[in-house]
Design an enzyme around this catalytic site. Structure first.
Site, PDB file in Angstrom:
ATOM      1  N   SER A   1       0.811  -1.224   0.000  1.00 40.15           N
ATOM      2  CA  SER A   1       0.000   0.000   0.000  1.00 40.15           C
ATOM      3  C   SER A   1       0.842   1.271   0.000  1.00 40.15           C
ATOM      4  O   SER A   1       0.370   2.330   0.418  1.00 40.15           O
ATOM      5  CB  SER A   1      -0.974   0.008   1.200  1.00 40.15           C
ATOM      6  OG  SER A   1      -1.789  -1.140   1.191  1.00 40.15           O
ATOM      7  N   ARG A   2       2.064   1.160  -0.446  1.00 40.12           N
ATOM      8  CA  ARG A   2       3.000   2.301  -0.499  1.00 40.12           C
ATOM      9  C   ARG A   2       3.304   2.873   0.887  1.00 40.12           C
ATOM     10  O   ARG A   2       3.782   3.995   1.012  1.00 40.12           O
ATOM     11  CB  ARG A   2       2.463   3.417  -1.413  1.00 40.12           C
ATOM     12  CG  ARG A   2       2.340   2.999  -2.877  1.00 40.12           C
ATOM     13  CD  ARG A   2       3.715   2.654  -3.444  1.00 40.12           C
ATOM     14  NE  ARG A   2       3.695   2.404  -4.872  1.00 40.12           N
ATOM     15  CZ  ARG A   2       3.555   1.203  -5.427  1.00 40.12           C
ATOM     16  NH1 ARG A   2       3.392   0.135  -4.646  1.00 40.12           N
ATOM     17  NH2 ARG A   2       3.570   1.037  -6.734  1.00 40.12           N
TER      18      ARG A   2
END
Length: 226
Positions: free
Chosen positions: A200-201
């Site tokens: 999810s970065r």
């Protein structure tokens, strides 16, 4: 008539859609080393053990007198508590820029491990003895190449290099001395950053900065937002 797009090229939409989920590992404060050099040694060893292509390759960024940054890939040839060492031509663009502005940044990108290490600090030349020792450990053709290439200068063609190599090879035979314009650089770190890709970065980023006090220097470890 609109230009024809090559069959293998990507348009802007296709390029923007390229993405990857990073899920291999994590980097926590509890599991990381308090000393950034030890953390670096751990990650570098893991990159070597994983048999990554050229785990010793690092990007070196410098800034010239015109304030324009430039970068290139060099190879780490040593590291210890004094800093990170590589070798090059002192008259090259990087050599000239470091002579005028001795601060630089290094970056290792181990794609397969989803890791990046960034290092910043002041650069100095290593001793002549260190440069001599490393130079004479190199293969003969590499030692001749250090004489043959006027690095970063404009030349008329590859024939210049071939001619120079033949000339210096005939002159020095099996024992070329180290050129006076060739030797080692050492970056003395005052900042390190270790980046581990996460889903999810929400990546892990731990920065170590050198803090100088009345009793000496200490490394302060901080988490940065991705």
């Amino acid at each position: 008539m609109s230009p024809t797009r090559p069959a293998t090229s990507l348009n802007a939409t296709e390029l923007a859609a390229l993405r990857k989920s990073y899920e291999r590992a994590e980097l926590s404060e509890d599991a990381s080393q308090a000393d950034p050099l030890r953390q670096f040694a751990l990650w570098l060893n893991e990159a070597v053990q994983a048999q990554l292509p050229e785990p010793n390759a690092m990007t070196l960024a410098t800034v010239g007198s015109d304030l324009r940054p430039s970068s290139r890939v060099v190879l780490i040839k040593g590291y210890d508590e004094r800093g990170i060492v590589w070798y090059s031509n002192y008259d090259s663009r990087k050599g000239r820029e470091l002579a005028g502005n001795p601060y630089a940044a290094l970056q290792f990108h181990w794609v397969e491990l989803e890791r990046v290490v960034r290092i910043e600090g002041r650069v100095e030349q290593v001793s002549a003895e260190e440069s001599d020792t490393y130079f004479h450990s190199r293969p003969l053709d590499s030692r001749i190449g250090a004489w043959a290439s006027p690095q970063s200068q404009v030349i008329s063609g590859r024939g210049v290099l071939v001619t120079n190599a033949a000339r210096y090879g005939a002159q020095y035979l099996l024992n070329p001395p180290r050129p006076p314009h060739w030797g080692g650089f050492r970056l003395v770190p005052d900042r390190w950053e270790f980046w581990q890709g996460r889903p999810s970065r929400l990546h892990d980023r731990l920065r170590y900065r050198l803090e100088r006090g009345a009793t000496g220097t200490t490394w302060v470890r901080e988490r940065l937002a991705p």
